[in-house]
Design a protein around this motif. Structure first.
Motif, short mmCIF file in Angstrom:
data_model
loop_
_atom_site.label_atom_id
_atom_site.label_comp_id
_atom_site.label_asym_id
_atom_site.label_seq_id
_atom_site.Cartn_x
_atom_site.Cartn_y
_atom_site.Cartn_z
N ARG A 1 38.76 48.43 58.96
CA ARG A 1 40.02 47.43 58.53
C ARG A 1 40.58 46.67 59.63
O ARG A 1 40.96 45.30 59.58
CB ARG A 1 40.81 48.27 57.68
CG ARG A 1 41.95 47.47 56.71
CD ARG A 1 42.61 48.27 55.92
NE ARG A 1 43.40 49.30 56.59
CZ ARG A 1 44.36 50.12 55.80
NH1 ARG A 1 44.31 50.01 54.63
NH2 ARG A 1 44.79 51.07 56.51
N PHE B 1 44.37 51.23 49.81
CA PHE B 1 45.02 50.71 48.51
C PHE B 1 43.99 51.27 47.49
O PHE B 1 42.83 51.53 47.60
CB PHE B 1 45.31 49.17 48.66
CG PHE B 1 46.18 48.74 49.65
CD1 PHE B 1 45.88 47.72 50.38
CD2 PHE B 1 47.44 49.39 49.76
CE1 PHE B 1 46.75 47.43 51.28
CE2 PHE B 1 48.18 49.08 50.77
CZ PHE B 1 47.99 47.87 51.64
N ASN B 2 44.80 51.13 46.39
CA ASN B 2 44.24 51.70 45.03
C ASN B 2 43.05 50.71 44.75
O ASN B 2 43.35 49.80 43.65
CB ASN B 2 45.29 51.80 44.12
CG ASN B 2 44.66 52.27 42.73
OD1 ASN B 2 43.67 52.62 42.43
ND2 ASN B 2 45.60 52.15 41.66
N THR B 3 42.07 50.29 45.29
CA THR B 3 40.86 49.34 45.11
C THR B 3 39.96 49.72 45.68
O THR B 3 39.73 50.76 46.38
CB THR B 3 41.36 47.91 45.38
OG1 THR B 3 40.55 46.93 44.91
CG2 THR B 3 41.91 47.67 46.67
N ARG C 1 39.43 55.76 46.72
CA ARG C 1 39.75 57.23 46.29
C ARG C 1 38.39 57.96 46.25
O ARG C 1 38.54 59.32 46.27
CB ARG C 1 40.64 57.57 45.09
CG ARG C 1 39.76 57.49 43.68
CD ARG C 1 40.74 57.61 42.66
NE ARG C 1 41.08 56.38 41.91
CZ ARG C 1 39.77 56.11 40.75
NH1 ARG C 1 38.82 56.78 40.71
NH2 ARG C 1 40.13 55.25 40.03
N LEU D 1 45.43 37.68 52.96
CA LEU D 1 46.80 37.18 53.23
C LEU D 1 46.85 36.37 54.54
O LEU D 1 47.99 35.45 54.44
CB LEU D 1 47.66 38.24 52.99
CG LEU D 1 47.91 39.46 53.95
CD1 LEU D 1 48.49 38.92 55.14
CD2 LEU D 1 48.61 40.48 53.23
N TYR E 1 41.82 42.83 52.33
CA TYR E 1 43.49 42.46 52.06
C TYR E 1 44.10 41.68 53.22
O TYR E 1 44.60 40.44 53.04
CB TYR E 1 44.06 43.89 52.00
CG TYR E 1 45.66 43.74 51.76
CD1 TYR E 1 46.54 44.07 52.83
CD2 TYR E 1 45.99 43.16 50.59
CE1 TYR E 1 47.80 43.84 52.48
CE2 TYR E 1 47.47 43.02 50.34
CZ TYR E 1 48.31 43.35 51.37
OH TYR E 1 49.80 43.25 51.02
N LEU F 1 46.38 54.99 55.08
CA LEU F 1 46.66 54.79 53.52
C LEU F 1 45.61 53.75 53.09
O LEU F 1 45.39 52.51 53.95
CB LEU F 1 47.90 54.72 53.09
CG LEU F 1 48.05 54.51 51.68
CD1 LEU F 1 49.32 55.26 51.06
CD2 LEU F 1 48.23 53.01 51.37
#
Lengths: 276, 232, 242
Positions: free
Chosen positions: C148, C90-92, C134, C104, C100, C88
């Motif tokens: 990633r 993320f919406n970005t 997307r 963090l 990401y 999955l």
């Protein structure tokens, strides 16, 4: 996390603007009636007052509702003074200790308006109460403000004087709204109604189905009175400022402004009659 | 028909000449509703997100309440706030009745359930796999929650805009608690009500035009946002 | 020195159905372990237990550096990562997706930028850096998930069928990233695959799971050359084993 602190900072800034600032301005709440406000009198009276007064940083906030509501507002302590037109309710207000004194300010009168065809023949009445009796007898439609306003109170009194039981009225429309709204509805339905002369005059051009049918009877006198709210009962009221405004409108300066005030058609709407 | 056309023409004149009275009313409306919706968002977004992300006793009841109050008639909200802020009411000592602050409070109350309920709905429909993915990338539970809310950010913004749209359009609450005082608490909707009652249609129509333009703008923004967050 | 993973007596059931039973094994540090077996043999569950997304019942998982047990806290979670079967994003943007985990972990913006760009380059996805997630094709998304993980330089990486939907070029790219992780940072890797050839190409150790049980384990190429169990032999030679 930087975004979060920026958001919080903006929020605090907005809150500091939104919440009441340190009272640089003294806001005096004048509870009055929609009919008075809609004549535009306050638009002239208030600037004249600000010019006249020696008090600094005073603002008169006019909250215009029906007379009944205005008096209720003052009874709750949400107003500093009243300018209304219902003697009976004003006297009750004083008797209840809510107000310290009452002064006459100005008067105009009520008139009976209706369709030019005048099925009830109200034109021919010899007195106000006869006009009401004739309208009742004819079964013609009658629009009432129905909002405990001064006009409404007078209307109810007239039915009583005319000896008409209001429950027997066939075509009675109680609208619960301002004089303007009531006149609009009356016009729409080509009905009869009782209006204060000032409002009727200011709206005359747009009321295509109405004309003035009866006027002049002293029973239709409409006296405006002003009352400062009792600071003993509500210590937070701005009594000094309220009295200052009352002095203005009952004194020569304010009375002149009231007497000179004309509507768009050059009609005088109020006759000043404060007692010296 | 004549009145309408006359009104529209005069309205256009007022708008294009930047009539002071008109624009100060517009500005106040935007300010009051703007601050109200920011407050509603500050409380409503975390509330809605919490309902979606955590189980706690009474959660179901809260969600039902929020959804119910989305439909709270503004005039009822106005009445309740009025009773609280009146000098005879519990918060009378604050002297907030008939001030812009009272209008902000009333509108924040109206907008809060809208923002919260729509946020809840948005966050609850985020793919459950997001949480796991965030965790496998090193997110603590708190950070994972942030990520989930962030995934729904476009819908959350839509929720806020919906709240703003609702508050700029209402008249009942601001009239009761604001008093429609000239130059102080008179906003677009209360002006329209008053001017219509007086029969001065030009100003009323001008304000009506502005309100509709605002509504159009909202919907345009909403569509754009939904388009961005939608399927490719 | 990287983390090694030890499973002791691990079992797991879902709704009454026993998916894993009596698993005892260790994934050695710094090596690539292939977890093979037919569909439904419990490979994914075993991987998810190792990733701390599922709790073993019964049994235990421990993480070691040499002989020392690593405490199971945020530090551990940030030393490892999982690439799941249907990753999955993320919406970005792709960039933000890669960044990401780095952000963090508190890395500076510049470090983040360097690492993201390096990883995208290694994964052949540089030109898509600012594309929204997307808009990526299925293959691109899968590669992105591996990129990633690579960017994080984890001590432990767990991958579930990482090349299932990739064309040969993509497969080569991902296997290349896997090797780089091992060579550049000594990453311990556990890769679930049902592709025997892939297991032969990349693994140091092989673990064969069948019906929720660990049938056999061995090193590569010994495991394939000389399977001890009949079941293993039949599986690695491609006989249908059901």
């Amino acid at each position: 996390m930087k975004k979060a602190s920026l958001f919080v900072a903006t929020l605090l800034l907005l809150l500091s603007v939104a919440l009441p600032a340190a009272h640089a301005v003294t806001r005096v709440i004048l509870a009055s009636t929609t009919s008075t406000q809609n004549t535009g009198l306050f638009d002239v009276l208030l600037p004249a007052y600000y010019n006249w007064t020696t008090l600094k940083d005073v603002r008169i906030d006019v909250v215009a509702v029906g007379t009944g509501k205005a008096i209720e507002t003052a009874k709750r302590g949400d107003a500093d003074l009243l300018l209304v037109h219902d003697r009976e309710k004003e006297d009750a207000f004083l008797a209840g200790g809510y107000g310290l004194e009452r002064r006459d300010v100005m008067y105009n009168d009520f008139v009976v308006v209706g369709p030019p065809s005048d099925p009830a023949k109200a034109r021919k009445a010899k007195s106000a109460s006869e006009a009401f009796r004739l309208v009742a007898a004819s079964g013609a439609a009658f629009v009432s403000r129905g909002d405990e306003s001064g006009t409404h109170a007078r209307e109810k009194m007239m039915w009583k004087t005319a000896g008409v039981d209001m429950n027997t009225l066939k075509n009675y429309l109680s609208v619960g709204q301002s004089m303007e709204a009531a006149l609009r509805i009356t016009d729409e339905k080509a009905a009869y109604t009782l209006s204060d002369r000032a409002t009727y005059r200011s709206m005359k051009d747009s009321l295509k189905n109405l004309t003035l049918l009866y006027e002049g009877d002293p029973a239709l006198f409409n006296q405006y009175g002003t009352i400062p709210v009792n600071p003993a009962k509500f210590p937070h009221v701005h009594y000094k400022e309220a009295m200052d405004f009352i002095e203005f409108i009952t004194g020569p300066a304010g009375q002149k402004v009231i007497g000179d005030f004309k509507d768009n058609h050059g009609n005088t709407l109020f006759i000043p009659n404060a007692k010296r | 028909m004549d009145t309408i056309i006359q009104g529209l023409l005069k309205a256009l004149g007022l708008l294009l000449s930047f009539d002071r009275e008109l624009y100060s009313i517009i500005l106040l409306s935007v300010e009051v509703s703007g601050v109200a919706v920011v407050l509603a968002a500050a409380l409503g977004i975390p509330l809605g997100a919490l309902c979606a992300l955590k189980r706690f006793p009474g959660r179901g009841v809260l969600i039902t309440l929020l959804n119910t109050f989305m439909g709270l008639p503004p005039v009822v909200a106005g009445l309740v706030i009025y009773l609280f802020l009146s000098r005879s009411g519990p918060l009378g000592f604050m002297g907030l009745l008939y001030t812009p602050s009272a209008m902000v409070i009333a509108q924040a109350v109206i907008a809060l359930p809208i923002v919260a309920a729509l946020t809840w709905s948005a966050v609850a429909s985020v793919d459950p796999a997001v949480r796991e993915t965030a965790v496998t990338l090193g997110a603590t539970p708190v950070l994972a929650n942030w990520r989930i809310v962030s995934e729904a950010r476009l819908q959350v913004i839509s929720a806020v805009i919906a709240g703003f749209g609702r508050t700029t359009a209402e008249v009942g609450a601001v009239l009761i608690v604001g008093g429609n005082i000239a130059g102080y608490t008179r906003v677009m909707t209360t002006s329209i009500a008053m001017e219509t009652g007086k029969g001065s249609f030009e100003l009323a129509i001008a304000l009506g035009v502005v309100l509709m333009l605002l509504a159009f703008a909202f919907n345009l923004i909403l569509r754009l946002l939904q388009g961005k967050g939608g399927r490719p | 020195m990287s983390i090694s993973v030890e499973l002791k007596g691990v079992g797991r059931s879902f709704g009454g159905r026993e998916v894993l039973k009596g698993i005892n094994c260790a994934f050695p540090e710094g090596k690539i372990s292939a977890l093979i077996g037919p569909n439904g043999s419990g490979k994914t569950t075993m991987l998810r237990i190792a990733a701390r997304l599922e709790v073993p019942g019964p049994g235990s998982v421990s993480y070691l550096k040499g002989r020392e047990t690593v405490p199971e806290d945020t530090g551990l979670m940030r030393s490892m990562t999982l690439v799941s079967q249907e990753p999955l994003l993320f919406n970005t943007t792709l960039y933000n997706n890669i960044a990401y985990g780095l952000r963090l972990r508190g890395l500076t913006a510049n470090t983040v930028k360097d690492r993201v760009e390096e990883a995208l380059e290694a994964g052949g996805l540089s030109r898509l850096a600012h594309a929204h997630a997307r808009t990526l094709s299925g293959g691109e998304a899968q590669r992105a998930a591996v990129v990633r993980a690579y960017a994080l330089r984890p001590e432990l990486v767990l991958m579930d069928e990482p090349t299932a939907n990739l064309d040969p070029e993509g497969v080569a790219l991902v296997e290349g990233l896997l090797r780089r992780m091992k060579e550049e940072h000594g990453t311990t890797a556990v890769v679930v695959t049902h592709n025997i050839f892939q297991a032969k190409r990349v693994s140091d150790q092989v673990f064969f799971l069948y019906g929720g049980e660990l049938v056999e384990t061995g090193d590569n190429p010994g495991f394939f050359a000389n399977p001890q169990m009949e079941l293993t032999r039949r599986f690695v030679t491609g006989e249908v084993v059901y």
